[in-house]
Structures are given as structure tokens and as C-alpha cells.
Write an enzyme that holds these catalytic residues in place. Structure first.
Site, PDB file in Angstrom:
ATOM      1  CG  ASP A  23      -2.106   0.906   1.094  1.00  0.00           C
ATOM      2  OD1 ASP A  23      -2.336   1.429  -0.013  1.00  0.00           O
ATOM      3  OD2 ASP A  23      -2.810   1.114   2.099  1.00  0.00           O
ATOM      4  CG  ASN A  71      -7.991  -1.798  -5.174  1.00  0.00           C
ATOM      5  OD1 ASN A  71      -7.046  -2.566  -4.988  1.00  0.00           O
ATOM      6  ND2 ASN A  71      -8.249  -0.799  -4.324  1.00  0.00           N
TER       7      ASN A  71
END
Ligand code: IPE
Ligand code: IPE
Ligand code: MG
Length: 252
Positions: A23, A71
Site C-alpha cells: 500500500d 479497487n
């Protein structure tokens, strides 16, 4: 060899399976005044370095979160850029996988990826299937809740068709229907970028994993950061519900 790498090499019980939530690509790019896509490209470079570093210290399974079910809700242009990057990286990194004897696999709803991604993925998976030093698994269009619902549906169908009894549905049966059925559970889960959440990743499988959080943004995560996490893991006492004294008497 770095000092940390030498220490990892000397570990008695290194983690066999490491999972990573990669991330921070977007923030990394923003800090540099660049577009998010630039962060993702540099994220691929980080993954190449980390996969190679993990293989060098004999990690057996590395499972990385590359694209979550959620996502898909990002802006269309970002999703498209990520899919294009996936195809170009698969083509480019085949050499890395060959050089390091790494097998590639994927978990998730890969059937919902664009056709060209599916084809490229299938090709690299096929071309690396005999590599046996480490398995690198990309979690693509992956979400634990989808994975668990799918497993439940699959078991329910077997019961409905008379292929299994209701009583046979236990932990082992559930695990056998997950995308990860062929892998041991992760020993260590790493998340970068100063976020302290799981984001729907491997929720069943990390029930007893050790968790390691670092403020480093993923494109900045280096070999020594991986080794540091592995050394930190070594200092944890994995009790699996028992008490410390029991573990000591098991060893002696
Ligand atoms: C992780 O980086 C990569 C993917 C989710 C594909 P992010 O894109 O989430 O980066 P941040 O969290 O916005 O910085
Ligand atoms: C998790 O990161 C997914 C990947 C790393 C691919 P996100 O950046 O999407 O997670 P949230 O939405 O901030 O929890
Ligand atoms: Mg993020």
C-alpha cells in the site's frame, strides 16, 4: 551481503509464507508531484526487488495484494492504468521469475479481469509452473468476503447434490474451497504505508499470522525492510492459544 540478510539466513524458524499488503503507491507519487500511475509503476519495481530478496533467503510463499475486489471502484482511468501495467509487467518480469526459479500463481476473481490480462496471466502461470524455489501469488480482484461466500456456495452445492454430508463441513472443508487451498497459511503479514487495517485480505488465512506494520510507502520498501520484518517475526512467540510454559516444554 547486508548484515540483516545474514541474520535472516541464520534464523532457525524463518517464516515460510509471507503475505504483503502493498500500500501507498498513490501517496508516494503525490509526494513527488507525479500521477498515481507513476507510483504504481514504481510499486512494480519494489515487488521485483522484494520477490527476489525473499527467494534469496528461501521464503517458500510470497502472496501479495495487487488489486482488491474494492479497487474496481476507483476512477476508471486508474483501473485501466493498473490493468495495462499488469499486462506489461507480466511480459517484462517473466525473466525475473525464470532467473530466480519462481512460480507465479494468482488468487481472486481473475475471470473478471480484462481478457488480455487473463491471457497474459495464464501464459506466465503456465511458463513458470515447474519453478520450485518460491511461489509468488498475485491477489487480483481478490476479496476475502467473496472468497468465503464462494467457498460456502460450493460446499452447499455439494450437500444439495448429495456429494457430502452437512456434518462434513468443518474448518478443513472450508479451507479446501478457498483460493489458497494448496498453500500453508501466512506466518507473517506485512502492511506498508502506515495503515492499520486488513482491507478484506486473506481474512480466514491470517487467523494466526503475525502482523507487521511499517510507515514506509510501498515503492520505498527495500530488501532490508523485508529482512527487518522477518527478524521482528522471529522475536514473536506464536502461542496458538497455549501458554508460554507449554511451548517451552514442547521444545525440550
Ligand atoms: C496500493 O497503493 C496499490 C493498489 C491498491 C493497487 P494505493 O494505490 O492504494 O496507494 P495509496 O494508498 O492511495 O497511497
Ligand atoms: C489494499 O489497499 C489493496 C491493495 C494493496 C491492492 P487499498 O489502498 O485499496 O486499501 P484501503 O481501501 O485503503 O483499505
Ligand atoms: Mg491504498
Amino acid at each position: 551481503m547486508s548484515d540483516l540478510k545474514a541474520q535472516v539466513k541464520a534464523l532457525k524458524n524463518p517464516p515460510q509464507h509471507i503475505a504483503i499488503i502493498m500500500d501507498g503507491n498513490g501517496r508516494w507519487a503525490k509526494k513527488k508531484g507525479m500521477l498515481r500511475a507513476f507510483g504504481h509503476e514504481n510499486g512494480v519495481d519494489a515487488l521485483r526487488r522484494i520477490a527476489t530478496a525473499a527467494a534469496e533467503v528461501d521464503v517458500k510463499f510470497l502472496t501479495v495484494y495487487a488489486f482488491s475486489s474494492e479497487n474496481w471502484n476507483r476512477p476508471k482511468t486508474e483501473v485501466k492504468a493498473l490493468m495495462t501495467l499488469l499486462v506489461s509487467s507480466l511480459k517484462k518480469e517473466l525473466k525475473t521469475l525464470k532467473d530466480n526459479n519462481i512460480r507465479l500463481q494468482a488468487i481472486g476473481e481473475t475471470a473478471s479481469l480484462p481478457k488480455n490480462c487473463q491471457n497474459e496471466l495464464a501464459e506466465v502461470i503456465e511458463l513458470t509452473k515447474d519453478h520450485n524455489h518460491m511461489t509468488l501469488t498475485l491477489a487480483l480482484s481478490y476479496g476475502s468476503r467473496e472468497e468465503l461466500s464462494r467457498a460456502a456456495r460450493c460446499l452447499a452445492q455439494e450437500v444439495a447434490e448429495g456429494k457430502r454430508s452437512l456434518e462434513s463441513i468443518d474448518e478443513e472443508a472450508m479451507a479446501s474451497k478457498l483460493y489458497t487451498a494448496h498453500m500453508p497459511d501466512p506466518d507473517l503479514l506485512i502492511r506498508t504505508s502506515n495503515e492499520y487495517r486488513i482491507s478484506n485480505y486473506l481474512m480466514w488465512q491470517i487467523a494466526y499470522s503475525e502482523l507487521y506494520f511499517t510507515p514506509k510507502l510501498w515503492p520505498d520498501f527495500r530488501e532490508d525492510d523485508l529482512y527487518q520484518a522477518m527478524l521482528d517475526y522471529q522475536n514473536r512467540e506464536r502461542r496458538f492459544g497455549k501458554i508460554s510454559e507449554q511451548l517451552k516444554s514442547e521444545i525440550s
